[in-house]
Design an enzyme around this catalytic site. Structure first.
Site, short mmCIF file in Angstrom:
data_model
loop_
_atom_site.label_atom_id
_atom_site.label_comp_id
_atom_site.label_asym_id
_atom_site.label_seq_id
_atom_site.Cartn_x
_atom_site.Cartn_y
_atom_site.Cartn_z
N ARG A 12 49.78 39.54 43.66
CA ARG A 12 49.75 39.85 42.23
C ARG A 12 48.39 39.46 41.65
O ARG A 12 47.60 38.78 42.30
CB ARG A 12 50.85 39.08 41.49
CG ARG A 12 52.24 39.46 41.91
CD ARG A 12 53.31 38.68 41.16
NE ARG A 12 53.36 37.28 41.56
CZ ARG A 12 53.00 36.26 40.78
NH1 ARG A 12 52.58 36.46 39.55
NH2 ARG A 12 53.05 35.02 41.22
N ALA A 83 44.40 31.87 45.78
CA ALA A 83 45.76 31.45 45.41
C ALA A 83 45.72 30.23 44.50
O ALA A 83 44.95 29.29 44.75
CB ALA A 83 46.57 31.13 46.65
N ASP A 88 51.13 24.13 33.39
CA ASP A 88 50.53 23.14 32.48
C ASP A 88 51.55 22.10 32.00
O ASP A 88 52.67 22.44 31.66
CB ASP A 88 49.96 23.84 31.24
CG ASP A 88 48.85 24.80 31.60
OD1 ASP A 88 48.45 24.83 32.78
OD2 ASP A 88 48.38 25.51 30.69
N TYR A 147 45.33 20.82 36.93
CA TYR A 147 44.66 22.11 37.17
C TYR A 147 43.15 21.96 36.99
O TYR A 147 42.36 22.42 37.82
CB TYR A 147 45.23 23.14 36.20
CG TYR A 147 44.72 24.55 36.36
CD1 TYR A 147 45.19 25.39 37.36
CD2 TYR A 147 43.77 25.08 35.47
CE1 TYR A 147 44.74 26.70 37.48
CE2 TYR A 147 43.31 26.38 35.58
CZ TYR A 147 43.80 27.19 36.59
OH TYR A 147 43.34 28.48 36.71
N GLY A 178 37.32 33.32 32.93
CA GLY A 178 37.98 32.88 31.71
C GLY A 178 39.38 33.47 31.71
O GLY A 178 39.96 33.69 32.78
P1 NDP Z 1 49.11 34.94 39.31
O1 NDP Z 1 50.10 33.89 38.97
O2 NDP Z 1 49.12 36.23 38.59
O3 NDP Z 1 49.18 35.25 40.89
C1 NDP Z 1 49.11 34.18 41.78
C2 NDP Z 1 49.06 34.69 43.20
O4 NDP Z 1 48.89 33.56 44.06
C3 NDP Z 1 50.34 35.39 43.61
O5 NDP Z 1 50.02 36.45 44.47
C4 NDP Z 1 51.09 34.28 44.38
O6 NDP Z 1 51.94 34.78 45.40
C5 NDP Z 1 49.92 33.54 45.02
N1 NDP Z 1 50.24 32.16 45.36
C6 NDP Z 1 50.61 31.14 44.55
N2 NDP Z 1 50.83 30.03 45.25
C7 NDP Z 1 50.60 30.36 46.55
C8 NDP Z 1 50.68 29.64 47.75
N3 NDP Z 1 51.04 28.35 47.79
N4 NDP Z 1 50.39 30.28 48.92
C9 NDP Z 1 50.02 31.58 48.91
N5 NDP Z 1 49.93 32.31 47.80
C10 NDP Z 1 50.22 31.71 46.62
O7 NDP Z 1 47.68 34.22 39.16
P2 NDP Z 1 46.27 34.82 38.74
O8 NDP Z 1 46.02 36.09 39.44
O9 NDP Z 1 46.16 34.78 37.28
O10 NDP Z 1 45.29 33.69 39.32
C11 NDP Z 1 44.61 33.82 40.56
C12 NDP Z 1 43.57 32.73 40.66
O11 NDP Z 1 42.66 32.86 39.58
C13 NDP Z 1 44.16 31.31 40.57
O12 NDP Z 1 43.46 30.45 41.44
C14 NDP Z 1 43.90 30.93 39.13
O13 NDP Z 1 43.82 29.53 38.97
C15 NDP Z 1 42.58 31.63 38.89
N6 NDP Z 1 42.30 31.87 37.48
C16 NDP Z 1 43.11 32.68 36.73
C17 NDP Z 1 42.82 32.90 35.40
C18 NDP Z 1 43.63 33.77 34.51
O14 NDP Z 1 43.37 33.81 33.30
N7 NDP Z 1 44.59 34.54 35.01
C19 NDP Z 1 41.65 32.26 34.75
C20 NDP Z 1 40.86 31.44 35.65
C21 NDP Z 1 41.19 31.26 36.96
P3 NDP Z 1 53.52 35.08 45.19
O15 NDP Z 1 53.69 35.70 43.85
O16 NDP Z 1 53.83 36.00 46.32
O17 NDP Z 1 54.22 33.77 45.29
#
Ligand code: NDP
Length: 241
Positions: A12, A83, A88, A147, A178
């Site tokens: 995702r 990932a 929070d 975080y 961001g």
């Molecule tokens: P989402 O919550 O939309 O998606 C997270 C993804 O990470 C999912 O595919 C989930 O898989 C996977 N995931 C979570 N935990 C694990 C794990 N232990 N092992 C393998 N896969 C895992 O997050 P975002 O796309 O928003 O965020 C992606 C990255 O970007 C993160 O590191 C986040 O901190 C960073 N980020 C995001 C921001 C934002 O505004 N969205 C801003 C700044 C940074 P599944 O659903 O299959 O469990």
């Protein structure tokens, strides 16, 4: 066949966008995810990337998972550590289990994944390691002690590994998004997001996953070999460091 790229957390959100962009650019992509089988199946159907289910906070699972990717597709040449979770909570309300879960998923995972690819990259003399950090590394919000700590550490990890790896043809960089329109941010009320955009994001909109994916593609290219140890902000002018 293009270079082999492994993206963690790609079922995702931002990881999915990165996996799709890399596949469209000709990379052979392995997309890791933790739990969402339906989303992973739709990603595979849409883009043709191969999907692999394991938890990146589990070292042994990373050993087995990366071994499977290498057996199927060949050595990993581009690793995108994406990932992450952001449950929070103010520190005074946080229990030890939540602290350890955030650190394990957002920080230990970097070691767990990168440790599997670093020696093969050193042996072949090529590698691209791209770490998805966050604006929270530099300006954490309320409730982001865990975080923010993990994302800040990720920036230092990036610089330290860049030093160790430069002479071996491996670049190590971070991207600090961001606010980006994904499930992680959609938990916030729309009014809060609208106010955030109005008051803080200079370009007047929240980020798209494609904004981040474009930056990752740039850093993954063979031609990006003079950029290492950097953290590139992708935040619409929200924070200027
Ligand atoms: P989402 O919550 O939309 O998606 C997270 C993804 O990470 C999912 O595919 C989930 O898989 C996977 N995931 C979570 N935990 C694990 C794990 N232990 N092992 C393998 N896969 C895992 O997050 P975002 O796309 O928003 O965020 C992606 C990255 O970007 C993160 O590191 C986040 O901190 C960073 N980020 C995001 C921001 C934002 O505004 N969205 C801003 C700044 C940074 P599944 O659903 O299959 O469990």
């Amino acid at each position: 066949m293009g270079r082999v790229a492994l993206v963690s957390g790609a079922s995702r959100g931002i990881g999915r966008g990165i996996a799709k962009a890399l596949a469209e650019a000709g990379y052979t992509v392995a997309a890791n995810y933790r739990s969402d089988d339906g989303a992973a199946a739709s990603l595979a159907a849409e883009s043709g990337v191969k999907t692999y289910k394991w938890d990146v906070s589990d070292y042994d699972a990373c050993v087995a998972g990366v071994e499977k990717v290498v057996a199927d597709l060949g050595p990993v040449e581009v690793l995108v550590n994406n990932a992450g979770i952001s449950p929070d909570k103010f520190l005074h309300k946080m229990d030890a289990a939540l602290w350890h879960k955030v650190i394990a998923t957002n920080l230990d995972s970097f070691f767990n994944m990168t440790h599997q690819v670093i020696n093969p990259m050193r042996q072949t003399g090529f590698g691209r390691i791209i770490n998805i950090a966050s604006l929270s590394a530099f300006a954490p919000s309320y409730g982001e002690t865990s975080y923010g700590a993990a994302k800040g550490a990720m920036v230092s990890f990036t610089k330290a590994l860049a030093k160790e790896s430069a002479a071996k043809g491996i670049t190590v960089n971070a991207v600090a998004p961001g606010y980006v329109d994904t499930d992680m941010v959609r938990v916030a009320p729309q009014e809060w997001i609208d106010n955030l955009v109005k008051d803080h994001i200079l370009v007047g909109r929240i980020g798209k996953v494609e904004d981040v994916a474009r930056c990752v593609l740039f850093l993954a290219a063979d031609e990006a070999d003079f950029i290492t140890g950097a953290t590139i902000d992708v935040n619409g002018g929200h924070l200027m460091r």
